[in-house]
Motif scaffolding. Structure first.
Motif, mmCIF file in Angstrom:
data_model
loop_
_atom_site.group_PDB
_atom_site.id
_atom_site.type_symbol
_atom_site.label_atom_id
_atom_site.label_comp_id
_atom_site.label_asym_id
_atom_site.label_seq_id
_atom_site.Cartn_x
_atom_site.Cartn_y
_atom_site.Cartn_z
ATOM 1 N N LEU A 185 0.824 -1.196 0.000
ATOM 2 C CA LEU A 185 0.000 0.000 0.000
ATOM 3 C C LEU A 185 0.864 1.253 0.000
ATOM 4 N N LYS A 186 0.361 2.282 -0.685
ATOM 5 C CA LYS A 186 0.974 3.605 -0.688
ATOM 6 C C LYS A 186 0.107 4.540 0.164
ATOM 7 N N PRO A 187 0.664 5.663 0.610
ATOM 8 C CA PRO A 187 -0.139 6.595 1.405
ATOM 9 C C PRO A 187 -1.424 6.988 0.697
ATOM 10 N N GLY A 188 -2.531 6.989 1.453
ATOM 11 C CA GLY A 188 -3.826 7.325 0.878
ATOM 12 C C GLY A 188 -4.581 6.132 0.338
ATOM 13 N N GLN A 189 -3.987 4.935 0.419
ATOM 14 C CA GLN A 189 -4.656 3.738 -0.075
ATOM 15 C C GLN A 189 -5.221 2.917 1.072
ATOM 16 N N GLN A 190 -6.251 2.151 0.745
ATOM 17 C CA GLN A 190 -6.886 1.266 1.713
ATOM 18 C C GLN A 190 -7.096 -0.105 1.078
ATOM 19 N N SER A 191 -6.691 -1.149 1.790
ATOM 20 C CA SER A 191 -6.971 -2.505 1.328
ATOM 21 C C SER A 191 -8.198 -3.036 2.046
ATOM 22 N N SER A 192 -9.004 -3.804 1.320
ATOM 23 C CA SER A 192 -10.201 -4.421 1.887
ATOM 24 C C SER A 192 -10.123 -5.919 1.632
ATOM 25 N N LEU A 193 -10.153 -6.707 2.695
ATOM 26 C CA LEU A 193 -10.076 -8.158 2.593
ATOM 27 C C LEU A 193 -11.441 -8.753 2.895
ATOM 28 N N THR A 194 -12.000 -9.458 1.901
ATOM 29 C CA THR A 194 -13.306 -10.080 2.054
ATOM 30 C C THR A 194 -13.255 -11.492 1.501
ATOM 31 N N ASN A 195 -13.527 -12.476 2.363
ATOM 32 C CA ASN A 195 -13.545 -13.882 1.934
ATOM 33 C C ASN A 195 -12.296 -14.270 1.163
ATOM 34 N N GLY A 196 -11.138 -13.830 1.642
ATOM 35 C CA GLY A 196 -9.868 -14.219 1.033
ATOM 36 C C GLY A 196 -9.471 -13.424 -0.185
ATOM 37 N N ALA A 197 -10.270 -12.440 -0.571
ATOM 38 C CA ALA A 197 -9.960 -11.616 -1.745
ATOM 39 C C ALA A 197 -9.593 -10.203 -1.287
ATOM 40 N N ASP A 235 -8.765 10.503 6.344
ATOM 41 C CA ASP A 235 -9.345 11.115 7.548
ATOM 42 C C ASP A 235 -10.579 10.363 8.020
ATOM 43 N N GLU A 236 -11.315 9.770 7.080
ATOM 44 C CA GLU A 236 -12.502 9.013 7.465
ATOM 45 C C GLU A 236 -12.121 7.776 8.278
ATOM 46 N N ALA A 237 -10.993 7.143 7.904
ATOM 47 C CA ALA A 237 -10.576 5.918 8.584
ATOM 48 C C ALA A 237 -10.129 6.174 10.018
ATOM 49 N N VAL A 238 -9.568 7.353 10.282
ATOM 50 C CA VAL A 238 -9.049 7.645 11.622
ATOM 51 C C VAL A 238 -9.924 8.644 12.372
ATOM 52 N N ALA A 239 -11.144 8.876 11.883
ATOM 53 C CA ALA A 239 -12.043 9.818 12.564
ATOM 54 C C ALA A 239 -12.245 9.406 14.015
ATOM 55 N N GLN A 299 -10.270 7.986 16.041
ATOM 56 C CA GLN A 299 -9.104 8.296 16.866
ATOM 57 C C GLN A 299 -8.991 9.791 17.131
ATOM 58 N N LYS A 300 -9.584 10.594 16.246
ATOM 59 C CA LYS A 300 -9.559 12.046 16.394
ATOM 60 C C LYS A 300 -10.786 12.583 17.119
ATOM 61 N N GLY A 301 -11.702 11.668 17.505
ATOM 62 C CA GLY A 301 -12.800 12.082 18.372
ATOM 63 C C GLY A 301 -14.137 12.332 17.715
ATOM 64 N N TYR A 302 -14.368 11.807 16.512
ATOM 65 C CA TYR A 302 -15.686 12.005 15.914
ATOM 66 C C TYR A 302 -16.100 10.808 15.057
ATOM 67 N N PHE A 303 -17.401 10.705 14.817
ATOM 68 C CA PHE A 303 -17.944 9.701 13.902
ATOM 69 C C PHE A 303 -17.969 10.296 12.499
ATOM 70 N N GLN A 304 -17.504 9.550 11.524
ATOM 71 C CA GLN A 304 -17.556 9.968 10.124
ATOM 72 C C GLN A 304 -18.402 8.948 9.379
ATOM 73 N N PHE A 305 -19.586 9.373 8.910
ATOM 74 C CA PHE A 305 -20.538 8.435 8.322
ATOM 75 C C PHE A 305 -20.587 8.460 6.799
ATOM 76 N N ASP A 306 -19.817 9.330 6.157
ATOM 77 C CA ASP A 306 -19.918 9.497 4.708
ATOM 78 C C ASP A 306 -19.775 8.166 3.966
ATOM 79 N N GLY A 307 -20.812 7.830 3.196
ATOM 80 C CA GLY A 307 -20.771 6.641 2.356
ATOM 81 C C GLY A 307 -21.009 5.336 3.092
ATOM 82 N N LYS A 308 -21.105 5.375 4.419
ATOM 83 C CA LYS A 308 -21.292 4.144 5.173
ATOM 84 C C LYS A 308 -22.768 3.777 5.237
#
Length: 385
Positions: free
Chosen positions: A283-295, A304-308, A310-319
């Motif tokens: 992975l490079k900075p700004g990338q996210q890997s998603s592992l689902t059923n071995g893929a 910022d959404e991934a670490v919201a 840890q910074k003290g807030y809920f980030q719901f965009d797209g969830k």
């Protein structure tokens, strides 16, 4: 106050003015004047009015109240956009208004019989000999010493490991566990820092050296700031994958009640491998890997959404509503019940502080009128509007 109000809507406040505006909002003495401003703004807006709200500010504000069914986006008329923008100002001050002439009233959330408070700092440390230490119950200073390893609780509540004298036994492990409604920060012997989210656990060799690697095992979610060491890689085993780094910042979400294991990189580089295979993804900075059923899938994301959390807030965009309410469930230690399972896949947008009253958070999520919440003890019931 009128000047700040108008320029806030237009997105034209300086940093100093924005700070002053926020202070005005948080002072309940100003609420009558703020309500008068809101009413005046509503009365003045007409179809041909030249009062405008920058599209970027409009989108930012509407994110706090918009609830979107899957694959469907609602477009608000311009007058309603500004009305909602004004409403958000009062939400920030702890007030809630339902704007518009043809709105459908929502069911108000009842007063809570049980006080549901936000999560707080807390965890349980399990030593190699099986002894459990509730970190909230011990004073600052050294709380344990095992095989040359000193474990200290700092004045600000951090757990700090230090190697004293000769290296300890690499076979001895400790486990730091947070319950629902808890979070904790840990400093490992190599000065790496780990922030543990609610309902999570981190297991690690006390000397942090296992078979030539700085090894830990994660269940749940944690944010890592890894100290650089060109000799000893840092390895995180979590949710069917192994992450290996030399020194970097990244977040791992691997809750067992979620179908996808997500690893998000903030800086540096990491290798993410699938356990039991030779498949490795860098992975490079700004990338996210998603592992689902071995893929494994990799995409560029807003880190910022991934670490919201840890910074003290809920980030719901797209969830989805289901994923968002899982976060709320863990942080406020509540159960979730759906009266209609089709609500689980609704998409949300917006963010709010994790330290707000749970009723306020649920009210914000209700504002679009697409669903209702009912609180029964420590259970949140989700219903169609």
């Amino acid at each position: 106050m009128a000047y700040l109000h108008q320029h806030y809507l237009e997105g034209g406040l300086s940093q100093e003015e924005l700070q002053e505006w926020n202070e005005l909002l948080n002072d309940t003495v100003n609420q009558p004047f703020l309500i008068e401003l809101m009413n005046g703004t509503w009365d003045e807006i007409t179809a041909g009015d030249e009062v405008y709200l920058k599209s970027t500010r409009s989108a930012e504000i509407l994110a706090y109240v918009r609830v979107m069914p899957q694959k469907k986006v609602f477009r608000m008329e311009w007058r309603l956009q500004i009305a909602v923008a004004v409403a958000i100002i009062f939400i920030a001050a702890g007030l809630f208004f339902f704007m518009g002439k043809d709105k459908t009233p929502q069911q108000p959330l009842q007063a809570l019989a049980v006080e549901i408070t936000p999560g707080k700092q807390g965890a349980t440390l399990t030593l190699a000999n099986g002894k459990k230490i509730r970190l909230n119950d011990v004073s600052t200073g050294e709380i344990a010493e095992e095989a040359g390893i000193s474990v200290t609780k700092s004045a600000n509540g951090q757990l700090i490991y230090e190697i004293k004298g000769s290296a300890g036994d690499p076979g001895k492990t400790n486990t730091l566990t947070t319950a629902k409604g808890e979070t904790y920060m840990l400093m490992l012997p190599d000065k790496s820092k780990v922030w543990l989210n609610a309902a999570s656990s981190l297991t690690y060799a006390t000397v942090l050296n296992k078979e030539g690697k700085r090894w830990v095992r994660l269940e749940g979610e944690a944010y890592f700031e890894i100290a650089k060491d060109p000799v000893l890689p840092f390895a995180v085993e979590s949710g069917g994958q192994v992450i290996e780094v030399l020194g970097t910042h990244f977040n791992v979400n691997s809750y067992q009640d979620e179908a996808v294991v997500k690893t998000t990189l903030m800086e540096g580089s990491i290798n993410v491998g699938i356990k039991g295979t030779d498949k490795i993804t860098r992975l490079k900075p700004g990338q996210q890997s998603s592992l689902t059923n071995g893929a494994m899938r990799v995409e560029t994301v807003d880190v910022d959404e991934a670490v919201a959390w840890q910074k003290g807030y809920f980030q719901f965009d797209g969830k989805t509503l289901e994923t968002s309410l899982l976060e709320i469930s863990r942080w406020y230690n509540v159960d979730i019940e759906y009266k209609d399972n089709s609500l689980r896949t609704r998409r949300l947008a917006g963010s709010i502080s994790k330290y707000e009253n749970v009723n306020k958070i649920l009210k914000v999520m209700q504002l679009a009128g697409a669903l209702n919440f009912r609180v029964d003890g420590r259970k949140v019931v989700v219903e169609k509007n």
